[in-house]
Design a protein around this motif. Structure first.
Motif, PDB file in Angstrom:
ATOM      1  N   GLN A  77       1.460  12.889  12.889  1.00 16.02           N
ATOM      2  CA  GLN A  77       0.614  12.042  13.725  1.00 16.02           C
ATOM      3  C   GLN A  77       0.770  10.559  13.395  1.00 16.02           C
ATOM      4  OE1 GLN A  77      -3.238  13.776  12.994  1.00 16.02           O
ATOM      5  NE2 GLN A  77      -2.966  15.333  14.580  1.00 16.02           N
ATOM      6  N   ASN A  78       1.171  10.241  12.179  1.00 13.08           N
ATOM      7  CA  ASN A  78       1.297   8.847  11.740  1.00 13.08           C
ATOM      8  C   ASN A  78       2.730   8.514  11.338  1.00 13.08           C
ATOM      9  OD1 ASN A  78      -1.654   7.923  11.632  1.00 13.08           O
ATOM     10  ND2 ASN A  78      -1.693   9.883  10.563  1.00 13.08           N
ATOM     11  N   PHE A  79       3.676   9.233  11.908  1.00 12.30           N
ATOM     12  CA  PHE A  79       5.063   9.173  11.482  1.00 12.30           C
ATOM     13  C   PHE A  79       5.625   7.752  11.460  1.00 12.30           C
ATOM     14  CE2 PHE A  79       9.652   9.694  11.908  1.00 12.30           C
ATOM     15  CZ  PHE A  79       9.894  10.631  10.916  1.00 12.30           C
ATOM     16  N   ASP A  80       5.479   7.035  12.549  1.00 10.43           N
ATOM     17  CA  ASP A  80       6.057   5.681  12.615  1.00 10.43           C
ATOM     18  C   ASP A  80       5.468   4.771  11.545  1.00 10.43           C
ATOM     19  OD1 ASP A  80       7.685   6.422  14.737  1.00 10.43           O
ATOM     20  OD2 ASP A  80       6.304   5.658  16.258  1.00 10.43           O
ATOM     21  N   LYS A  81       4.164   4.871  11.330  1.00 10.71           N
ATOM     22  CA  LYS A  81       3.513   4.039  10.314  1.00 10.71           C
ATOM     23  C   LYS A  81       4.001   4.412   8.915  1.00 10.71           C
ATOM     24  CE  LYS A  81      -0.834   4.701   9.590  1.00 10.71           C
ATOM     25  NZ  LYS A  81      -2.294   4.710   9.618  1.00 10.71           N
ATOM     26  N   TYR A  82       4.084   5.705   8.623  1.00 13.88           N
ATOM     27  CA  TYR A  82       4.505   6.133   7.286  1.00 13.88           C
ATOM     28  C   TYR A  82       5.967   5.803   7.025  1.00 13.88           C
ATOM     29  CZ  TYR A  82       0.087   8.658   6.811  1.00 13.88           C
ATOM     30  OH  TYR A  82      -1.238   8.989   6.717  1.00 13.88           O
ATOM     31  N   ILE A  83       6.799   5.917   8.036  1.00 19.59           N
ATOM     32  CA  ILE A  83       8.204   5.537   7.870  1.00 19.59           C
ATOM     33  C   ILE A  83       8.294   4.051   7.552  1.00 19.59           C
ATOM     34  CG2 ILE A  83      10.421   5.277   9.066  1.00 19.59           C
ATOM     35  CD1 ILE A  83       9.746   8.130   8.094  1.00 19.59           C
ATOM     36  N   GLN A  84       7.486   3.227   8.224  1.00 17.94           N
ATOM     37  CA  GLN A  84       7.469   1.795   7.949  1.00 17.94           C
ATOM     38  C   GLN A  84       6.989   1.541   6.517  1.00 17.94           C
ATOM     39  OE1 GLN A  84       8.701  -0.767   9.785  1.00 17.94           O
ATOM     40  NE2 GLN A  84       8.329  -1.914   7.930  1.00 17.94           N
TER      41      GLN A  84
ATOM     42  N   MET B 212       0.852  -1.175   0.000  1.00 20.46           N
ATOM     43  CA  MET B 212       0.000   0.000   0.000  1.00 20.46           C
ATOM     44  C   MET B 212       0.893   1.232   0.000  1.00 20.46           C
ATOM     45  SD  MET B 212      -2.646   1.336   2.924  1.00 20.46           S
ATOM     46  CE  MET B 212      -3.976   0.253   2.512  1.00 20.46           C
ATOM     47  N   SER B 213       0.614   2.196  -0.851  1.00 19.77           N
ATOM     48  CA  SER B 213       1.427   3.398  -0.894  1.00 19.77           C
ATOM     49  C   SER B 213       1.122   4.286   0.297  1.00 19.77           C
ATOM     50  CB  SER B 213       1.167   4.180  -2.192  1.00 19.77           C
ATOM     51  OG  SER B 213      -0.090   4.821  -2.149  1.00 19.77           O
ATOM     52  N   GLN B 214       2.043   5.181   0.611  1.00 17.05           N
ATOM     53  CA  GLN B 214       1.840   6.119   1.705  1.00 17.05           C
ATOM     54  C   GLN B 214       0.601   6.966   1.440  1.00 17.05           C
ATOM     55  OE1 GLN B 214       5.226   8.527   2.709  1.00 17.05           O
ATOM     56  NE2 GLN B 214       3.903  10.221   3.231  1.00 17.05           N
ATOM     57  N   GLU B 215       0.392   7.369   0.204  1.00 18.57           N
ATOM     58  CA  GLU B 215      -0.752   8.204  -0.133  1.00 18.57           C
ATOM     59  C   GLU B 215      -2.063   7.472   0.137  1.00 18.57           C
ATOM     60  OE1 GLU B 215       2.836   9.250  -1.578  1.00 18.57           O
ATOM     61  OE2 GLU B 215       1.780   7.609  -2.516  1.00 18.57           O
ATOM     62  N   ASN B 216      -2.131   6.211  -0.239  1.00 20.22           N
ATOM     63  CA  ASN B 216      -3.344   5.440   0.027  1.00 20.22           C
ATOM     64  C   ASN B 216      -3.565   5.289   1.523  1.00 20.22           C
ATOM     65  OD1 ASN B 216      -4.062   5.054  -2.656  1.00 20.22           O
ATOM     66  ND2 ASN B 216      -2.872   3.189  -2.830  1.00 20.22           N
ATOM     67  N   ALA B 217      -2.493   5.106   2.263  1.00 21.47           N
ATOM     68  CA  ALA B 217      -2.629   4.997   3.715  1.00 21.47           C
ATOM     69  C   ALA B 217      -3.161   6.303   4.283  1.00 21.47           C
ATOM     70  CB  ALA B 217      -1.284   4.649   4.348  1.00 21.47           C
ATOM     71  N   GLN B 218      -2.658   7.423   3.778  1.00 16.53           N
ATOM     72  CA  GLN B 218      -3.148   8.713   4.251  1.00 16.53           C
ATOM     73  C   GLN B 218      -4.627   8.862   3.932  1.00 16.53           C
ATOM     74  OE1 GLN B 218      -0.400  11.351   2.271  1.00 16.53           O
ATOM     75  NE2 GLN B 218       0.867  11.515   4.082  1.00 16.53           N
ATOM     76  N   ASN B 219      -5.021   8.484   2.749  1.00 19.64           N
ATOM     77  CA  ASN B 219      -6.424   8.597   2.371  1.00 19.64           C
ATOM     78  C   ASN B 219      -7.304   7.733   3.256  1.00 19.64           C
ATOM     79  OD1 ASN B 219      -5.679  10.309   0.324  1.00 19.64           O
ATOM     80  ND2 ASN B 219      -5.759   8.750  -1.257  1.00 19.64           N
ATOM     81  N   ASN B 220      -6.797   6.577   3.684  1.00 16.07           N
ATOM     82  CA  ASN B 220      -7.566   5.695   4.548  1.00 16.07           C
ATOM     83  C   ASN B 220      -7.690   6.255   5.958  1.00 16.07           C
ATOM     84  OD1 ASN B 220      -7.983   3.884   2.498  1.00 16.07           O
ATOM     85  ND2 ASN B 220      -6.220   2.636   3.029  1.00 16.07           N
ATOM     86  N   GLU B 221      -6.841   7.231   6.315  1.00 16.25           N
ATOM     87  CA  GLU B 221      -6.853   7.804   7.652  1.00 16.25           C
ATOM     88  C   GLU B 221      -7.835   8.961   7.778  1.00 16.25           C
ATOM     89  OE1 GLU B 221      -5.263   6.689  10.378  1.00 16.25           O
ATOM     90  OE2 GLU B 221      -4.754   5.019   9.080  1.00 16.25           O
ATOM     91  N   ILE B 222      -8.500   9.335   6.695  1.00 13.38           N
ATOM     92  CA  ILE B 222      -9.446  10.438   6.742  1.00 13.38           C
ATOM     93  C   ILE B 222     -10.524  10.108   7.760  1.00 13.38           C
ATOM     94  CG2 ILE B 222     -11.169  11.712   5.399  1.00 13.38           C
ATOM     95  CD1 ILE B 222      -9.396  11.261   2.967  1.00 13.38           C
ATOM     96  N   ASP B 223     -10.968  11.116   8.496  1.00 14.92           N
ATOM     97  CA  ASP B 223     -11.999  10.965   9.522  1.00 14.92           C
ATOM     98  C   ASP B 223     -13.103  10.043   9.025  1.00 14.92           C
ATOM     99  OD1 ASP B 223     -13.925  11.238  11.457  1.00 14.92           O
ATOM    100  OD2 ASP B 223     -13.966  13.428  11.400  1.00 14.92           O
TER     101      ASP B 223
END
Length: 118
Positions: free
Chosen positions: A102-109, A1-12
């Protein structure tokens, strides 16, 4: 999963993702994919980022010119156009920096997972 998709999944979760919003994020992910494909021995992320920022500015200037008949009229609106795009970019950058922090550790992974195995 790309970082961008992960960010999109984190939307409220209470925010409904409309088809228009989904298309917006898909276009952004596609552009980021092109930028990522430019990374390599001849171009690091700072160089690619600078090219991407330049491309956004160049494209935005073209979009902003739509509807004008004369260059002089367009030039008179330059400050307002710059203000509009600067405000939009500042908000988007701020939102993404907050999300990344806020999601630094996850995005770095995720970034580590996206690197090719040696």
């Amino acid at each position: 999963m790309s970082q961008e998709n992960a960010q999109n999944n984190e939307i409220d979760a209470s925010l409904e993702i409309t088809p228009e919003m989904q298309s917006f994020y898909q276009r952004a992910d596609a552009i980021i994919g092109v930028a990522n494909s430019q990374l390599g021995p001849d171009a690091h992320s700072g160089q690619v980022g600078a090219s991407l920022l330049y491309a956004a500015a160049r494209y935005s200037a073209s979009v902003a010119s739509i509807g004008f008949v004369k260059g002089d009229d367009f030039a008179k609106e330059k400050d307002d156009i710059v203000e509009f795009y600067t405000k939009q970019y500042r908000q988007m950058l701020s939102d993404n920096l907050t999300d990344y922090a806020q999601n630094f550790d996850k995005y770095i992974q995720l970034n580590q997972d996206d690197k090719p195995a040696k």
